[in-house]
Scaffold this motif. Structure first.
Motif, PDB file in Angstrom:
ATOM      1  N   LYS A 112       0.849  -1.193   0.000  1.00  0.00           N
ATOM      2  CA  LYS A 112       0.000   0.000   0.000  1.00  0.00           C
ATOM      3  C   LYS A 112       0.885   1.244   0.000  1.00  0.00           C
ATOM      4  O   LYS A 112       1.717   1.427   0.893  1.00  0.00           O
ATOM      5  CB  LYS A 112      -0.920   0.001   1.219  1.00  0.00           C
ATOM      6  CG  LYS A 112      -2.047   1.018   1.137  1.00  0.00           C
ATOM      7  CD  LYS A 112      -3.117   0.738   2.184  1.00  0.00           C
ATOM      8  CE  LYS A 112      -4.354   1.591   1.953  1.00  0.00           C
ATOM      9  NZ  LYS A 112      -5.427   1.254   2.908  1.00  0.00           N
ATOM     10  N   ASP A 148      -2.808  14.108   4.802  1.00  0.00           N
ATOM     11  CA  ASP A 148      -3.364  12.786   5.084  1.00  0.00           C
ATOM     12  C   ASP A 148      -2.349  11.691   4.781  1.00  0.00           C
ATOM     13  O   ASP A 148      -2.300  10.667   5.458  1.00  0.00           O
ATOM     14  CB  ASP A 148      -4.640  12.563   4.271  1.00  0.00           C
ATOM     15  CG  ASP A 148      -5.750  13.520   4.666  1.00  0.00           C
ATOM     16  OD1 ASP A 148      -5.808  13.903   5.849  1.00  0.00           O
ATOM     17  OD2 ASP A 148      -6.554  13.895   3.790  1.00  0.00           O
ATOM     18  N   ALA A 152      -1.094   8.945   7.440  1.00  0.00           N
ATOM     19  CA  ALA A 152      -1.177   7.509   7.144  1.00  0.00           C
ATOM     20  C   ALA A 152       0.199   6.858   7.234  1.00  0.00           C
ATOM     21  O   ALA A 152       0.347   5.739   7.748  1.00  0.00           O
ATOM     22  CB  ALA A 152      -1.780   7.301   5.752  1.00  0.00           C
ATOM     23  N   ASN A 155       1.414   6.745  10.953  1.00  0.00           N
ATOM     24  CA  ASN A 155       0.668   5.751  11.723  1.00  0.00           C
ATOM     25  C   ASN A 155       0.755   4.350  11.127  1.00  0.00           C
ATOM     26  O   ASN A 155       0.037   3.445  11.545  1.00  0.00           O
ATOM     27  CB  ASN A 155      -0.796   6.178  11.847  1.00  0.00           C
ATOM     28  CG  ASN A 155      -0.966   7.437  12.671  1.00  0.00           C
ATOM     29  OD1 ASN A 155      -0.339   7.585  13.723  1.00  0.00           O
ATOM     30  ND2 ASN A 155      -1.796   8.358  12.205  1.00  0.00           N
ATOM     31  N   ARG A 156       1.612   4.213  10.111  1.00  0.00           N
ATOM     32  CA  ARG A 156       1.884   2.910   9.471  1.00  0.00           C
ATOM     33  C   ARG A 156       0.637   2.279   8.861  1.00  0.00           C
ATOM     34  O   ARG A 156       0.493   1.046   8.836  1.00  0.00           O
ATOM     35  CB  ARG A 156       2.578   1.963  10.459  1.00  0.00           C
ATOM     36  CG  ARG A 156       3.933   2.511  10.934  1.00  0.00           C
ATOM     37  CD  ARG A 156       4.619   1.592  11.919  1.00  0.00           C
ATOM     38  NE  ARG A 156       5.868   2.176  12.405  1.00  0.00           N
ATOM     39  CZ  ARG A 156       7.075   1.907  11.912  1.00  0.00           C
ATOM     40  NH1 ARG A 156       7.203   1.043  10.921  1.00  0.00           N
ATOM     41  NH2 ARG A 156       8.161   2.486  12.412  1.00  0.00           N
ATOM     42  N   LYS A 157      -0.230   3.124   8.336  1.00  0.00           N
ATOM     43  CA  LYS A 157      -1.402   2.631   7.599  1.00  0.00           C
ATOM     44  C   LYS A 157      -1.037   2.304   6.154  1.00  0.00           C
ATOM     45  O   LYS A 157      -1.812   1.674   5.441  1.00  0.00           O
ATOM     46  CB  LYS A 157      -2.519   3.687   7.599  1.00  0.00           C
ATOM     47  CG  LYS A 157      -2.966   4.138   8.983  1.00  0.00           C
ATOM     48  CD  LYS A 157      -3.739   3.070   9.706  1.00  0.00           C
ATOM     49  CE  LYS A 157      -4.348   3.635  11.008  1.00  0.00           C
ATOM     50  NZ  LYS A 157      -5.046   2.578  11.775  1.00  0.00           N
ATOM     51  N   VAL A 158       0.121   2.804   5.718  1.00  0.00           N
ATOM     52  CA  VAL A 158       0.627   2.517   4.374  1.00  0.00           C
ATOM     53  C   VAL A 158       2.067   2.044   4.505  1.00  0.00           C
ATOM     54  O   VAL A 158       2.747   2.309   5.503  1.00  0.00           O
ATOM     55  CB  VAL A 158       0.558   3.763   3.458  1.00  0.00           C
ATOM     56  CG1 VAL A 158      -0.893   4.186   3.215  1.00  0.00           C
ATOM     57  CG2 VAL A 158       1.365   4.929   4.025  1.00  0.00           C
ATOM     58  N   ASP A 159       2.549   1.342   3.475  1.00  0.00           N
ATOM     59  CA  ASP A 159       3.910   0.813   3.509  1.00  0.00           C
ATOM     60  C   ASP A 159       4.938   1.821   3.025  1.00  0.00           C
ATOM     61  O   ASP A 159       6.117   1.740   3.399  1.00  0.00           O
ATOM     62  CB  ASP A 159       3.988  -0.445   2.631  1.00  0.00           C
ATOM     63  CG  ASP A 159       3.075  -1.542   3.132  1.00  0.00           C
ATOM     64  OD1 ASP A 159       3.346  -2.086   4.217  1.00  0.00           O
ATOM     65  OD2 ASP A 159       2.067  -1.842   2.447  1.00  0.00           O
ATOM     66  N   TRP A 161       5.304   6.107   1.192  1.00  0.00           N
ATOM     67  CA  TRP A 161       4.678   7.394   0.881  1.00  0.00           C
ATOM     68  C   TRP A 161       5.526   8.107  -0.160  1.00  0.00           C
ATOM     69  O   TRP A 161       6.750   8.161  -0.046  1.00  0.00           O
ATOM     70  CB  TRP A 161       4.571   8.240   2.164  1.00  0.00           C
ATOM     71  CG  TRP A 161       3.937   9.597   1.998  1.00  0.00           C
ATOM     72  CD1 TRP A 161       2.958   9.945   1.122  1.00  0.00           C
ATOM     73  CD2 TRP A 161       4.239  10.768   2.760  1.00  0.00           C
ATOM     74  NE1 TRP A 161       2.617  11.274   1.279  1.00  0.00           N
ATOM     75  CE2 TRP A 161       3.398  11.808   2.282  1.00  0.00           C
ATOM     76  CE3 TRP A 161       5.130  11.053   3.788  1.00  0.00           C
ATOM     77  CZ2 TRP A 161       3.429  13.094   2.805  1.00  0.00           C
ATOM     78  CZ3 TRP A 161       5.167  12.329   4.310  1.00  0.00           C
ATOM     79  CH2 TRP A 161       4.311  13.341   3.826  1.00  0.00           C
TER      80      TRP A 161
END
Length: 297
Positions: A112, A148, A152, A155-159, A161
């Motif tokens: 992600k 955003d 993300a 907060n490690r919501k994506v691998d 950026w």
């Protein structure tokens, strides 16, 4: 020129030179003899900025990444390019956390990745993936605005950026990160200043004044890096001067006229997005107005 010409300027947080001119009131002073009244309109990123230009809600767009005009053109906008900044390929990058197991762009397959749709970082991601033998569909793209995307990522919501300045330097100095790739050899990252074809035809002297002040602002920033950083920090969410100075070192701020050969990269960008099914139709990147300034004063 008719009395009380309105000049509605759209900009975003990364619109460095326009932000400096706005803070100092420089354009108001330069355009006062022409009876031009300026209003300022901030946008979260380049795509809604050029959408506003397309529908006539603003007259002039501060610098946007090279990808953005391609999408605006595909949407039918009649654009006029009136200035550009020389390429700044290291001003955007694909980053991961320092402790991430990922060590190459090829390893993003199935991962992600936060990216801003139609922004310059979107093209960097496409180009980097292609260079690694991947298609855009091989990753799980999370389309997020910069703030955003940062949240993300933090907060490690994506691998990973894909960020641009000043968001990139901010993350690198405030978080432990690693860079998988920047734009070197992949994406020139030119930033363009635009208006509508109609405004360019009707108000060439207004554009000349803006062009002249942009050139001078770029020269001042390059020769006063710390002072510029101290002025921009509060405008960029109270970023520390050292973060702003690093961000600015990666941008050329060399303002120049847009020449036909400048659009070669624009065509590459357009073709890359169309071939991935991300642009609704094929476009001719040269089918735009190139406003020609006189020599900057």
């Amino acid at each position: 020129m008719e009395a009380a010409t309105q000049l509605r300027i759209g900009y975003q947080k990364s619109s460095t030179l326009i932000s400096l001119l706005k803070a100092k009131g420089t354009l108001e002073s330069a355009l006062a003899p022409h009876d031009v009244k300026i209003s300022w309109h901030e946008f979260p990123n380049g795509q809604p900025l050029l959408e506003a230009l397309n529908v006539g809600n603003i007259d002039l767009s501060a610098d946007v990444a090279d990808t953005v005009p391609v999408f605006a053109q595909a949407a039918g906008a009649r654009l006029a390019y009136f200035a550009t900044e020389a390429p700044s390929p290291t001003a955007q990058a694909i980053i991961v956390h320092q402790d991430s197991p990922l060590s190459s762009v090829a390893e993003l397959k199935g991962k992600k990745v936060a990216v801003t749709r139609a922004a310059g970082n979107h093209y960097l991601l496409l180009s980097a993936l292609a260079d690694a033998g991947l298609k855009f569909s091989d990753i799980d793209a999370a389309y997020l605005a910069p703030a955003d995307g940062r949240a993300a990522f933090e907060n490690r919501k994506v691998d990973a950026w894909v960020a641009w300045e000043p968001f990139l330097s901010s993350a690198q100095q405030q978080l432990p990160t690693r860079t998988l790739a920047d734009g070197t050899g992949l994406a020139d990252y030119q930033r363009y200043y635009l208006t509508s074809a109609a405004f360019a035809e009707a108000h060439p002297q207004v554009l000349q004044s803006v062009f002249n002040e942009l050139v001078k602002a770029g020269e001042w920033l390059r020769t006063h890096p710390r002072e510029a950083a101290e002025q921009l920090g509060p405008l960029w969410g109270n970023l520390a001067p050292q973060i702003v100075e690093q961000a600015n070192q990666r941008r050329s701020y060399d303002v120049r006229a847009v020449k036909p050969e400048s659009l070669v990269e624009q065509q590459k960008i357009a073709d890359a997005f169309f071939n991935e099914g991300l642009l609704p139709k094929r476009i001719d990147a040269s089918d735009v107005v190139l406003w020609k300034p006189e020599t900057a004063q």
